[in-house]
Design a protein around this motif. Structure first.
Motif, PDB file in Angstrom:
ATOM      1  N   SER A 190      71.765  32.004  51.447  1.00 26.23           N
ATOM      2  CA  SER A 190      70.423  32.383  51.912  1.00 26.23           C
ATOM      3  C   SER A 190      70.043  31.631  53.187  1.00 26.23           C
ATOM      4  O   SER A 190      69.349  32.171  54.050  1.00 26.23           O
ATOM      5  CB  SER A 190      69.389  32.119  50.812  1.00 26.23           C
ATOM      6  OG  SER A 190      69.354  30.749  50.465  1.00 26.23           O
ATOM      7  N   ALA A 191      70.506  30.392  53.344  1.00 27.38           N
ATOM      8  CA  ALA A 191      70.221  29.633  54.562  1.00 27.38           C
ATOM      9  C   ALA A 191      70.869  30.300  55.768  1.00 27.38           C
ATOM     10  O   ALA A 191      70.265  30.391  56.850  1.00 27.38           O
ATOM     11  CB  ALA A 191      70.712  28.202  54.416  1.00 27.38           C
ATOM     12  N   ARG A 192      72.100  30.770  55.589  1.00 22.09           N
ATOM     13  CA  ARG A 192      72.774  31.447  56.694  1.00 22.09           C
ATOM     14  C   ARG A 192      72.101  32.771  57.029  1.00 22.09           C
ATOM     15  O   ARG A 192      71.978  33.140  58.209  1.00 22.09           O
ATOM     16  CB  ARG A 192      74.247  31.681  56.328  1.00 22.09           C
ATOM     17  CG  ARG A 192      75.095  30.418  56.446  1.00 22.09           C
ATOM     18  CD  ARG A 192      76.520  30.635  55.988  1.00 22.09           C
ATOM     19  NE  ARG A 192      77.361  29.486  56.336  1.00 22.09           N
ATOM     20  CZ  ARG A 192      78.539  29.235  55.789  1.00 22.09           C
ATOM     21  NH1 ARG A 192      79.040  30.072  54.879  1.00 22.09           N
ATOM     22  NH2 ARG A 192      79.237  28.179  56.159  1.00 22.09           N
ATOM     23  N   GLU A 193      71.640  33.487  56.009  1.00 23.20           N
ATOM     24  CA  GLU A 193      70.952  34.752  56.256  1.00 23.20           C
ATOM     25  C   GLU A 193      69.629  34.504  56.967  1.00 23.20           C
ATOM     26  O   GLU A 193      69.264  35.232  57.899  1.00 23.20           O
ATOM     27  CB  GLU A 193      70.724  35.484  54.931  1.00 23.20           C
ATOM     28  CG  GLU A 193      69.913  36.770  55.045  1.00 23.20           C
ATOM     29  CD  GLU A 193      70.565  37.823  55.938  1.00 23.20           C
ATOM     30  OE1 GLU A 193      69.852  38.749  56.354  1.00 23.20           O
ATOM     31  OE2 GLU A 193      71.785  37.734  56.190  1.00 23.20           O
ATOM     32  N   LEU A 194      68.902  33.478  56.540  1.00 23.76           N
ATOM     33  CA  LEU A 194      67.642  33.130  57.189  1.00 23.76           C
ATOM     34  C   LEU A 194      67.876  32.774  58.652  1.00 23.76           C
ATOM     35  O   LEU A 194      67.146  33.220  59.552  1.00 23.76           O
ATOM     36  CB  LEU A 194      66.985  31.959  56.457  1.00 23.76           C
ATOM     37  CG  LEU A 194      65.737  31.346  57.087  1.00 23.76           C
ATOM     38  CD1 LEU A 194      64.630  32.385  57.195  1.00 23.76           C
ATOM     39  CD2 LEU A 194      65.270  30.148  56.267  1.00 23.76           C
ATOM     40  N   ASP A 195      68.902  31.993  58.907  1.00 22.37           N
ATOM     41  CA  ASP A 195      69.207  31.600  60.283  1.00 22.37           C
ATOM     42  C   ASP A 195      69.586  32.819  61.118  1.00 22.37           C
ATOM     43  O   ASP A 195      69.196  32.927  62.286  1.00 22.37           O
ATOM     44  CB  ASP A 195      70.339  30.585  60.279  1.00 22.37           C
ATOM     45  CG  ASP A 195      70.654  30.069  61.670  1.00 22.37           C
ATOM     46  OD1 ASP A 195      69.821  29.340  62.228  1.00 22.37           O
ATOM     47  OD2 ASP A 195      71.734  30.416  62.207  1.00 22.37           O
ATOM     48  N   ARG A 196      70.324  33.748  60.510  1.00 20.24           N
ATOM     49  CA  ARG A 196      70.727  34.953  61.244  1.00 20.24           C
ATOM     50  C   ARG A 196      69.514  35.764  61.658  1.00 20.24           C
ATOM     51  O   ARG A 196      69.408  36.212  62.819  1.00 20.24           O
ATOM     52  CB  ARG A 196      71.653  35.809  60.381  1.00 20.24           C
ATOM     53  CG  ARG A 196      72.200  37.054  61.079  1.00 20.24           C
ATOM     54  CD  ARG A 196      72.877  37.993  60.100  1.00 20.24           C
ATOM     55  NE  ARG A 196      71.936  38.555  59.134  1.00 20.24           N
ATOM     56  CZ  ARG A 196      71.100  39.556  59.400  1.00 20.24           C
ATOM     57  NH1 ARG A 196      71.069  40.092  60.616  1.00 20.24           N
ATOM     58  NH2 ARG A 196      70.290  40.016  58.475  1.00 20.24           N
ATOM     59  N   VAL A 197      68.569  35.955  60.731  1.00 18.00           N
ATOM     60  CA  VAL A 197      67.388  36.768  61.012  1.00 18.00           C
ATOM     61  C   VAL A 197      66.527  36.128  62.101  1.00 18.00           C
ATOM     62  O   VAL A 197      66.102  36.785  63.056  1.00 18.00           O
ATOM     63  CB  VAL A 197      66.567  36.979  59.726  1.00 18.00           C
ATOM     64  CG1 VAL A 197      65.228  37.619  60.041  1.00 18.00           C
ATOM     65  CG2 VAL A 197      67.347  37.843  58.736  1.00 18.00           C
ATOM     66  N   VAL A 198      66.278  34.827  61.978  1.00 25.03           N
ATOM     67  CA  VAL A 198      65.428  34.139  62.959  1.00 25.03           C
ATOM     68  C   VAL A 198      66.107  34.091  64.319  1.00 25.03           C
ATOM     69  O   VAL A 198      65.465  34.274  65.362  1.00 25.03           O
ATOM     70  CB  VAL A 198      65.064  32.726  62.462  1.00 25.03           C
ATOM     71  CG1 VAL A 198      64.304  31.953  63.540  1.00 25.03           C
ATOM     72  CG2 VAL A 198      64.229  32.803  61.193  1.00 25.03           C
ATOM     73  N   SER A 199      67.433  33.895  64.328  1.00 23.47           N
ATOM     74  CA  SER A 199      68.161  33.793  65.599  1.00 23.47           C
ATOM     75  C   SER A 199      68.256  35.130  66.316  1.00 23.47           C
ATOM     76  O   SER A 199      68.502  35.172  67.527  1.00 23.47           O
ATOM     77  CB  SER A 199      69.564  33.228  65.355  1.00 23.47           C
ATOM     78  OG  SER A 199      69.490  31.911  64.877  1.00 23.47           O
ATOM     79  N   GLU A 200      68.088  36.226  65.593  1.00 24.33           N
ATOM     80  CA  GLU A 200      68.056  37.534  66.238  1.00 24.33           C
ATOM     81  C   GLU A 200      66.806  37.690  67.099  1.00 24.33           C
ATOM     82  O   GLU A 200      66.783  38.471  68.051  1.00 24.33           O
ATOM     83  CB  GLU A 200      68.098  38.648  65.189  1.00 24.33           C
ATOM     84  CG  GLU A 200      69.471  38.879  64.570  1.00 24.33           C
ATOM     85  CD  GLU A 200      69.440  39.960  63.511  1.00 24.33           C
ATOM     86  OE1 GLU A 200      68.322  40.433  63.188  1.00 24.33           O
ATOM     87  OE2 GLU A 200      70.509  40.326  62.997  1.00 24.33           O
ATOM     88  N   VAL A 201      65.765  36.950  66.735  1.00 20.50           N
ATOM     89  CA  VAL A 201      64.479  37.076  67.422  1.00 20.50           C
ATOM     90  C   VAL A 201      64.271  35.964  68.444  1.00 20.50           C
ATOM     91  O   VAL A 201      63.842  36.211  69.570  1.00 20.50           O
ATOM     92  CB  VAL A 201      63.326  37.078  66.390  1.00 20.50           C
ATOM     93  CG1 VAL A 201      61.968  37.110  67.083  1.00 20.50           C
ATOM     94  CG2 VAL A 201      63.477  38.271  65.445  1.00 20.50           C
TER      95      VAL A 201
END
Length: 519
Positions: free
Chosen positions: A188-199
């Motif tokens: 979940s930490a990696r998914e959270l980082d992926r979503v925020v880093s897209e923006v």
């Protein structure tokens, strides 16, 4: 250190017109900017963020061209929100409340009503930010503080992107501040980082661990690297073990919805305690710039080894009814909003080892818990016994091991424990004594709240005190196997409120021939 286009490098302070090159000790003052707080009506905002922003303004560290925007579902007018800010600032500010300071701050306060899934509300937010740029001179520089549950991070991030607020032109900056927890496991930490880093650009993402903003945590670096007397003995040749403790005397009242299913280890060990461990164990950095500090902390986290026997070298507990001081309190399972069959731990203790030459063979014991004997956070570096004592055995029977204890809260300071001769008499008798340094007694300057330091660092674009993506991932890689093991055990061991945790935590250290310190 990563810098935005408008942030002056640390080695060129004269590039900031608010700094005088003749005196580098002048306060760091933020340039024109604004901050938007999502979840502005929550406890964190009321008790910490709004008072910290006021205290920064009161200390002269925010510019006149500063804007504060609150975003929440409440159907409030701007005047209502300003009064809400005033009430909470007066209740929780650290510095003296001054009407002129608040009036100046209030002239830049705005409020946007809406929910996170409402594009129209974010369009209004975009208009508000643009208005602050025109009227207050914030110059397009804005930070977005997500004081919201982690599940809301992705939707808020996407809304900011869709309304054009995540990116700025003309050399202005946009930054996002994320509160812990950074996920609930590695995936979940990696998914959270992926979503925020897209923006947001990764260099514009600031993950808040408020413990890293505490003066005493930063003083750990000064203690180690500004003094010759400590660093030569800060290794396996002299250190027997290290204990890092975060004890709370409160329960989970008011936080049941967040805490149940999270537990003490995810709430505290994964972030606060592993960061404290990294700072305690790291090698001297080349400098205190963000990249150099991060490099050394990452090496420690990469070198951490889990115990081979998780049953023998981890412990968890759940507080039962008891007495907290003079007050009788209920057990965790009787707290409002808690599942009566919950297996969430309110106490966690683990042993970790660091596979480096400096720390080979030195165990690090981390523990945290609620409803313990008192509120205290400390790092205790416990030294080996002297190899030879030229005294009668009866002269040193009360002599323990030397220790350096860094007190993070509430009484910030450092204590050294060592043996000294008992005065009087002709016989040599040695007992433990303590030499104490207290921030409150040694400095006339008051220590700022951690959130003051961290918010100012975000506005300045200075990231040394913020965990990186890699640090977060490594922390979950350490904790996930322990959580997976605990998930097979059923109910945690109960311990009475007001005590120092379950019996199995004491047994964990006893197997190694050691015992917990009594803070």
């Amino acid at each position: 250190m990563s810098q935005s286009p408008t942030t002056a490098p640390a080695e060129q302070p004269w590039a900031n017109p608010l700094r005088d090159p003749r005196d580098l000790r002048l306060p760091r003052i933020a340039g024109p900017c604004g901050i938007v707080i999502f979840g502005v009506t929550g406890d964190l905002s009321r008790k910490k963020l709004l008072p910290a922003i006021y205290d920064l303004a009161n200390r002269g560290l925010l510019p006149p061209s500063f804007g504060l925007t609150g975003f929440a579902r409440r159907d409030w007018t701007e005047d209502h929100f300003i009064e809400f800010v005033r009430e909470n600032v007066m209740a929780h500010c650290r510095t003296t409340f001054r009407e002129d300071t608040f009036r100046q701050l209030a002239s830049g306060i705005r409020f946007v009503q809406g929910s996170f899934d409402d594009p129209a509300a974010f369009a209004r937010l975009s208009d508000t930010v643009s208005e602050l740029d025109r009227q207050r001179g914030t110059r397009g520089n804005h930070a977005f503080y997500m004081s919201v549950p982690p599940r809301a991070f992705p939707v808020v991030s996407r809304q900011l992107a869709d309304c054009g607020l995540a990116k700025s032109a003309d050399g202005a900056w946009r930054r996002v501040i994320i509160e812990k927890p950074f996920g609930h496991d590695l995936t979940s930490a990696r998914e959270l980082d992926r979503v925020v880093s897209e923006v947001f650009d990764p260099s514009s993402v600031f993950r808040i661990d408020h413990y890293l903003g505490k003066e005493t945590v930063q003083n750990l670096l000064a203690l180690r690297f500004a003094n010759m007397m400590y660093e030569p003995i800060w290794n396996a040749n002299y250190v027997d073990h290290v204990q890092i403790t975060m004890a709370e005397d409160i329960g989970v009242a008011g936080r049941a919805g967040y805490y149940d299913g999270i537990g003490a280890a995810r709430d505290v060990i994964q972030n606060h305690l592993l960061q404290l461990m990294a700072l305690t164990a790291m090698e001297e950095p080349v400098s205190f710039a963000a990249a150099d500090l991060t490099a050394e902390k990452t090496k420690v986290l990469s070198a951490i080894r889990l115990p081979r026997d998780l049953a023998a070298h981890t412990a968890r507990g759940q507080y039962a009814a008891g007495w907290q001081g003079s007050e009788e309190v209920c057990g965790y399972l009787d707290e409002a909003g808690i599942d009566p069959d919950s297996t969430t731990e309110t106490y966690a203790a683990i042993r970790l080892d660091v596979d480096t030459r400096r720390w080979a063979g030195v165990p690090f014991y981390l523990r945290c818990g609620k409803r313990l004997g008192k509120r205290v956070t400390e790092i205790a570096v416990v030294f080996k016994r002297a190899p030879h004592l030229p005294f009668e055995s009866t002269a040193t029977r009360e002599l323990g091991k030397n220790a350096i204890v860094i007190r993070v809260q509430p009484d910030e300071g450092v204590t050294m424990r060592f043996g000294a001769k008992v005065p009087g008499g002709t016989a040599m008798e040695v007992r433990d004594v303590s030499m104490d340094f207290s921030y409150g007694r040694s400095f006339t300057e008051g220590s700022p709240e951690a959130y003051e330091r961290l918010i100012l660092d975000v506005l300045l674009g200075e990231p040394p005190l913020f965990p990186t993506t890699r640090e977060v991932e490594l922390s979950w890689e350490i904790l996930d196997p322990i959580e997976e093991f605990w998930s097979t055990l059923g109910q945690p061991q109960p311990y009475r409120a007001g005590t120092w945790g379950p019996a199995e935590a004491d047994e964990m250290l006893a197997r190694d021939g050691r015992h917990w310190r009594m803070p």
